[in-house]
Design a protein around this motif. Sequence first.
Motif, PDB file in Angstrom:
ATOM      1  N   TYR A  18       1.442   0.873  -0.202  1.00 32.39           N
ATOM      2  CA  TYR A  18       0.361   0.470   0.689  1.00 32.39           C
ATOM      3  C   TYR A  18      -0.886   0.170  -0.147  1.00 32.39           C
ATOM      4  O   TYR A  18      -1.209   0.907  -1.070  1.00 32.39           O
ATOM      5  CB  TYR A  18       0.029   1.578   1.689  1.00 32.39           C
ATOM      6  CG  TYR A  18       1.174   1.934   2.605  1.00 32.39           C
ATOM      7  CD1 TYR A  18       1.269   1.357   3.871  1.00 32.39           C
ATOM      8  CD2 TYR A  18       2.163   2.832   2.215  1.00 32.39           C
ATOM      9  CE1 TYR A  18       2.323   1.681   4.717  1.00 32.39           C
ATOM     10  CE2 TYR A  18       3.219   3.154   3.052  1.00 32.39           C
ATOM     11  CZ  TYR A  18       3.291   2.578   4.304  1.00 32.39           C
ATOM     12  OH  TYR A  18       4.343   2.888   5.142  1.00 32.39           O
ATOM     13  N   THR A  19      -1.588  -0.903   0.210  1.00 31.66           N
ATOM     14  CA  THR A  19      -2.808  -1.291  -0.489  1.00 31.66           C
ATOM     15  C   THR A  19      -3.995  -1.124   0.458  1.00 31.66           C
ATOM     16  O   THR A  19      -3.925  -1.534   1.618  1.00 31.66           O
ATOM     17  CB  THR A  19      -2.710  -2.756  -0.954  1.00 31.66           C
ATOM     18  OG1 THR A  19      -1.582  -2.881  -1.819  1.00 31.66           O
ATOM     19  CG2 THR A  19      -3.951  -3.182  -1.707  1.00 31.66           C
ATOM     20  N   LEU A  20      -5.083  -0.531  -0.048  1.00 34.74           N
ATOM     21  CA  LEU A  20      -6.279  -0.369   0.778  1.00 34.74           C
ATOM     22  C   LEU A  20      -6.788  -1.737   1.209  1.00 34.74           C
ATOM     23  O   LEU A  20      -6.839  -2.673   0.413  1.00 34.74           O
ATOM     24  CB  LEU A  20      -7.390   0.350   0.011  1.00 34.74           C
ATOM     25  CG  LEU A  20      -7.148   1.785  -0.430  1.00 34.74           C
ATOM     26  CD1 LEU A  20      -8.431   2.389  -0.981  1.00 34.74           C
ATOM     27  CD2 LEU A  20      -6.583   2.645   0.664  1.00 34.74           C
ATOM     28  N   THR A  25     -11.773  -0.562   5.440  1.00 35.84           N
ATOM     29  CA  THR A  25     -11.850   0.754   4.811  1.00 35.84           C
ATOM     30  C   THR A  25     -13.292   1.022   4.412  1.00 35.84           C
ATOM     31  O   THR A  25     -13.990   0.117   3.961  1.00 35.84           O
ATOM     32  CB  THR A  25     -10.945   0.816   3.561  1.00 35.84           C
ATOM     33  OG1 THR A  25      -9.584   0.651   3.962  1.00 35.84           O
ATOM     34  CG2 THR A  25     -11.102   2.133   2.812  1.00 35.84           C
ATOM     35  N   GLN A  49      -4.312   1.993  -4.029  1.00 42.37           N
ATOM     36  CA  GLN A  49      -2.912   1.868  -3.676  1.00 42.37           C
ATOM     37  C   GLN A  49      -2.318   3.248  -3.426  1.00 42.37           C
ATOM     38  O   GLN A  49      -2.683   4.226  -4.076  1.00 42.37           O
ATOM     39  CB  GLN A  49      -2.161   1.182  -4.821  1.00 42.37           C
ATOM     40  CG  GLN A  49      -0.785   0.701  -4.440  1.00 42.37           C
ATOM     41  CD  GLN A  49      -0.199  -0.172  -5.534  1.00 42.37           C
ATOM     42  OE1 GLN A  49       0.007   0.302  -6.642  1.00 42.37           O
ATOM     43  NE2 GLN A  49       0.068  -1.430  -5.221  1.00 42.37           N
ATOM     44  N   ALA A 185      -4.736   0.937   5.296  1.00 39.17           N
ATOM     45  CA  ALA A 185      -3.929   0.399   4.202  1.00 39.17           C
ATOM     46  C   ALA A 185      -2.782  -0.418   4.777  1.00 39.17           C
ATOM     47  O   ALA A 185      -2.233  -0.097   5.835  1.00 39.17           O
ATOM     48  CB  ALA A 185      -3.403   1.528   3.327  1.00 39.17           C
TER      49      ALA A 185
END
Length: 189
Positions: A18-20, A25, A49, A185
Amino acid sequence: MTTTVSAPTTLAALQGTYTLDPSHTRIGFIARHAMVTKVRGSFNEFTGQVLVPEAGLANAQVAVSIEVASIDTRNAQRDDHLRSGDFLGAPDFPQITFTSTRVQATGDTQLEITGDLTIKGVTKSVTVPFEFEGGAVDPFGNERIGFEGSVVINRSDFGITWNAALETGGVLVSEKIALEFEVSAIKAA
């Protein structure tokens, strides 16, 4: 044949990379100012990440890098001072980083992430409690997960010691700083 994407609804169901999502965010902070009020700010540029392998959450890895120059308290003069050597030293220390050393579920929707936080060249271990807010598939087909957490650190532990005495007693900036994380994410395809 159409493939249906579903998002995890429990911590136990998390798996993948998962990527922010920086536009959804917030990485923020709160400091007491002049002993009477709080100043809130955030960092506008960061990457992060989360990797949760098939082996589960206990083997997860989290890495975040924050651009110090992106600090934003809605006051340009204060932001410039916070970027200076008196505080974060952005020219010499352009990033704040966090790398997990342990991820542990502490309840059905609670977890603690322990890791190495590096600010101004000083690394300390911190543990941040998080609440898993759930997962969803957005209108664009992205699998998203959300977390919220916060922790209080002592800024002098990271070599950030500048202050000014107040005429009425006390100091201008608190030693304790609350770090806040509101995370969305997106799972990699």
